[in-house]
Design a protein around this motif. Sequence first.
Motif, PDB file in Angstrom:
ATOM      1  N   THR A 183      43.051  41.306  38.758  1.00  0.00           N
ATOM      2  CA  THR A 183      42.580  41.268  40.077  1.00  0.00           C
ATOM      3  C   THR A 183      40.867  40.745  39.370  1.00  0.00           C
ATOM      4  OG1 THR A 183      41.826  43.751  39.624  1.00  0.00           O
ATOM      5  CG2 THR A 183      43.570  43.155  41.278  1.00  0.00           C
ATOM      6  N   ALA A 184      40.556  41.031  38.293  1.00  0.00           N
ATOM      7  CA  ALA A 184      39.305  40.392  37.711  1.00  0.00           C
ATOM      8  C   ALA A 184      39.316  38.881  37.747  1.00  0.00           C
ATOM      9  CB  ALA A 184      39.053  41.060  36.227  1.00  0.00           C
ATOM     10  N   ASP A 230      40.077  36.722  40.121  1.00  0.00           N
ATOM     11  CA  ASP A 230      39.671  36.212  41.469  1.00  0.00           C
ATOM     12  C   ASP A 230      38.213  36.125  41.309  1.00  0.00           C
ATOM     13  OD1 ASP A 230      42.264  35.814  42.350  1.00  0.00           O
ATOM     14  OD2 ASP A 230      42.405  37.765  43.398  1.00  0.00           O
ATOM     15  N   ALA A 231      37.877  37.394  41.095  1.00  0.00           N
ATOM     16  CA  ALA A 231      36.236  37.457  41.103  1.00  0.00           C
ATOM     17  C   ALA A 231      35.632  36.547  39.846  1.00  0.00           C
ATOM     18  CB  ALA A 231      35.593  38.857  40.936  1.00  0.00           C
ATOM     19  N   GLU A 273      35.877  32.951  41.259  1.00  0.00           N
ATOM     20  CA  GLU A 273      34.794  32.590  42.529  1.00  0.00           C
ATOM     21  C   GLU A 273      33.392  32.524  41.774  1.00  0.00           C
ATOM     22  OE1 GLU A 273      32.823  35.746  45.736  1.00  0.00           O
ATOM     23  OE2 GLU A 273      35.169  35.531  45.668  1.00  0.00           O
ATOM     24  N   ARG A 274      32.991  33.443  40.861  1.00  0.00           N
ATOM     25  CA  ARG A 274      31.653  33.395  40.222  1.00  0.00           C
ATOM     26  C   ARG A 274      31.576  31.775  39.538  1.00  0.00           C
ATOM     27  NH1 ARG A 274      28.797  37.650  37.937  1.00  0.00           N
ATOM     28  NH2 ARG A 274      29.632  38.954  39.680  1.00  0.00           N
ATOM     29  N   LEU A 278      31.484  41.840  37.467  1.00  0.00           N
ATOM     30  CA  LEU A 278      32.321  41.153  38.170  1.00  0.00           C
ATOM     31  C   LEU A 278      32.626  41.864  39.635  1.00  0.00           C
ATOM     32  CD1 LEU A 278      34.998  39.362  36.095  1.00  0.00           C
ATOM     33  CD2 LEU A 278      32.819  38.479  36.784  1.00  0.00           C
ATOM     34  N   TYR A 279      33.164  43.164  39.189  1.00  0.00           N
ATOM     35  CA  TYR A 279      33.118  44.232  40.320  1.00  0.00           C
ATOM     36  C   TYR A 279      33.448  45.337  39.850  1.00  0.00           C
ATOM     37  CZ  TYR A 279      38.362  44.298  39.833  1.00  0.00           C
ATOM     38  OH  TYR A 279      39.523  44.726  39.491  1.00  0.00           O
ATOM     39  N   THR A 322      35.062  49.392  40.618  1.00  0.00           N
ATOM     40  CA  THR A 322      35.853  50.517  41.566  1.00  0.00           C
ATOM     41  C   THR A 322      35.555  51.836  41.459  1.00  0.00           C
ATOM     42  OG1 THR A 322      37.560  50.912  39.986  1.00  0.00           O
ATOM     43  CG2 THR A 322      37.875  48.918  41.382  1.00  0.00           C
TER      44      THR A 322
END
Length: 155
Positions: free
Chosen positions: A38-39, A41-42, A45-46, A74-75, A77
């Motif tokens: 999932t990282a 994707d971020a 995008e970056r 990156l994000y 949770t």
Amino acid sequence: MAVCVAVIGKDNSPLYIGGIGNDTSTDNELSRQWLVHTALDALEERLASTNTNNSGANANAARTDLRDLYLGLLYSTDTHKIYGYVTNTRIKLVLVTSSTSPSGSNIRDAEVRTALRRLHALYADAICNPFHLPGDQITSQKFDKQVKNIMLNNV
């Protein structure tokens, strides 16, 4: 505290995914892989936004941005924070930390940057092995031990 470290190839295939702890259950391994994937994707995008910003800037600004390979957070949770780093050859390094532990919520950006730079150096040493084929998974026990040492001591 770092939970998982991953080295991802140019084609987004995992070259190494390692974690710490005695729990080697399938659920734990799957959750690590899920966090890393999932990282991506971020991370992509970056990278796309960085390339777009560099195309309009002058050449000096673009050179400065290329030197800084650390992409930062990156994000996050409820339980994890995921950080990214990209090498000049488009190898992606992902660091997952726990945000639920007391030490995990107080991690400084400089500590993560240092850990990812050290991981980059370890990766470079691992692929310089004349018996390692480019694009193959990293199976070196020495690399694994050094990565776990970084995860336990630095972050």
